[in-house]
Design an enzyme around this catalytic site. Structure first.
Site, PDB file in Angstrom:
ATOM      1  N   CYS A 194       1.140   1.243   8.137  1.00  0.00           N
ATOM      2  CA  CYS A 194       0.578   1.582   6.829  1.00  0.00           C
ATOM      3  C   CYS A 194      -0.735   2.342   6.968  1.00  0.00           C
ATOM      4  CB  CYS A 194       0.366   0.314   6.008  1.00  0.00           C
ATOM      5  SG  CYS A 194       1.900  -0.472   5.478  1.00  0.00           S
ATOM      6  N   GLU A 226       0.815  -1.204   0.000  1.00  0.00           N
ATOM      7  CA  GLU A 226       0.000   0.000   0.000  1.00  0.00           C
ATOM      8  C   GLU A 226       0.857   1.267   0.000  1.00  0.00           C
ATOM      9  OE1 GLU A 226      -1.121  -2.198   3.846  1.00  0.00           O
ATOM     10  OE2 GLU A 226       0.132  -2.626   2.110  1.00  0.00           O
TER      11      GLU A 226
END
Length: 381
Positions: free
Chosen positions: A94, A62
């Site tokens: 993240c 991501e």
């Protein structure tokens, strides 16, 4: 009109989740012991960023996708096959990067079973006002990362028993002279096995298989992998010949578990690049304790173990209930009484005690076929 809009939105979600899973599969052989993760950032005009996680690359999928998207991530949707992390490990959280990028919506296939995450990543996103949808593509996502899930939950590798058999369940022809391995299945089935080896962190056989077949036990798929396939031999008294192809090709990627041997035999193998470990309390002269070997492999960050042994190893796997999966390749042959059975020394008290294989999948491979199934669900205790 709203129904058409909803159908179009659902179709778009399915399309981009399929792309995220496709990117995740690119991490097979490159991400372990971490999970395979793919991510796509999608704006009004389509994908603006993509990422695939590899262990050596460090950055999570991501984050790579967000970096590629840049300012276009603002107001966009992020598709990924696994819940984003919310803790600091080898990288930062993240979830915080997703929030900072201005992502409006996250579509994730499944939650991360890691206790450090386990829903906390989704909750962090929701508290920041991000819409979170889960479950799309869950079946494929779970299958893709089943070894990671099993390892992170149990600290033991997912163990797959693999064998090639005749239709009447024989793994070798026991009569007459034999030199080298006996090829029961055809080229397509053997190519499928190489794909299976590529998805595995380690492959295990007993010393009997080595002495009979002199196998190389390498990943010959031709696909890249982060670390070599670890070749493991259970050899209680270190009978592994120095002249064997395993020893001759060893580059610290051959590991032998023993239960006691003369020091000169150990030194001889170690000079050849073989790693030798004696397992404490490993058992008697009958062999190395299989459960101890599997626990040790888990400690070495082996998340997936492929067992390609003979009848006695298969019997030990089933008897000790340490096989999690089976993948049996069947060829259109019949050996009758002249064959070696799949598993020896596996007496079960009753039909109810015999292992039950569930979630069966069928693979047609030319004239051959393979049956894949589970003895233990990696997602259940």
């Amino acid at each position: 009109m709203p129904d058409k809009d909803n159908q179009a939105a659902a179709a778009a979600d399915s399309f981009w989740m399929a792309r995220a899973l496709e990117l995740a599969r690119q991490g097979v052989g490159l991400a372990s012991p971490n999970p395979c993760v793919g991510a796509v950032v999608v704006g009004p005009r389509g994908a603006v960023g993509e990422g695939t996680h590899t262990y050596a690359g460090l950055k999570h999928a991501e984050v790579l996708a967000l970096e590629q998207a840049g300012a276009d991530a603002l107001g966009a949707t992020l598709y990924l096959n696994l819940e984003p992390c919310c803790h600091t490990g080898r990288t930062g959280p993240c979830a915080e990067r997703i929030i900072a990028a201005g992502i409006r919506r996250v579509v994730a296939a499944m939650a991360d079973p890691n206790p450090l995450v386990a829903g906390k990543g989704f909750e962090c996103l929701r508290q920041a006002g991000i819409e979170v949808s889960t479950g799309l593509g869950a079946s494929e996502a779970r299958r893709l990362n089943e070894a990671f899930v099993h390892w992170i939950r149990t600290q033991r590798p997912l163990v797959t028993l693999k064998a090639a058999l005749t239709l009447d369940g024989q793994i070798a022809f026991s009569r007459g002279p034999h030199t080298g391995p006996q090829r029961i299945t055809g080229d397509l089935a053997r190519a499928h096995v190489q794909e299976l080896r590529h998805r595995s962190d380690a492959i295990l056989v007993g010393i009997g298989t080595v002495l009979a077949d002199d196998p190389l036990l390498t990943d010959r798929s031709g696909k890249p992998r982060r670390r070599p396939l670890l070749r493991v031999v259970l050899d209680s008294h270190l009978r592994l010949p120095v002249s064997s192809r395993l020893v001759q090709s060893a580059q610290e990627d051959v590991l032998v578990f023993c239960s006691g041997a003369e020091s000169w035999r150990r030194s001889e193998l170690e000079r050849g690049g073989v790693r030798v470990e004696e397992l404490a309390g490993a058992g008697s002269s009958a062999g190395v304790n299989l459960k101890s070997a599997i626990r040790r492999l888990g400690a070495l960050q082996i998340a997936s173990l492929l067992v390609e042994g003979g009848s006695s190893i298969h019997g030990a796997l089933l008897r000790n209930q340490v096989a999690d999966k089976i993948l049996l390749y069947y060829a259109p042959r019949l050996f009758g009484s002249g064959g070696v059975p799949l598993a020896s020394s596996t007496p079960f008290a009753s039909l109810e005690d015999a292992p039950h294989v569930h979630q069966l999948t069928w693979h047609q491979l030319g004239e051959d076929f393979a049956v894949e199934g589970y003895l233990h669900d990696p997602y259940e205790d």
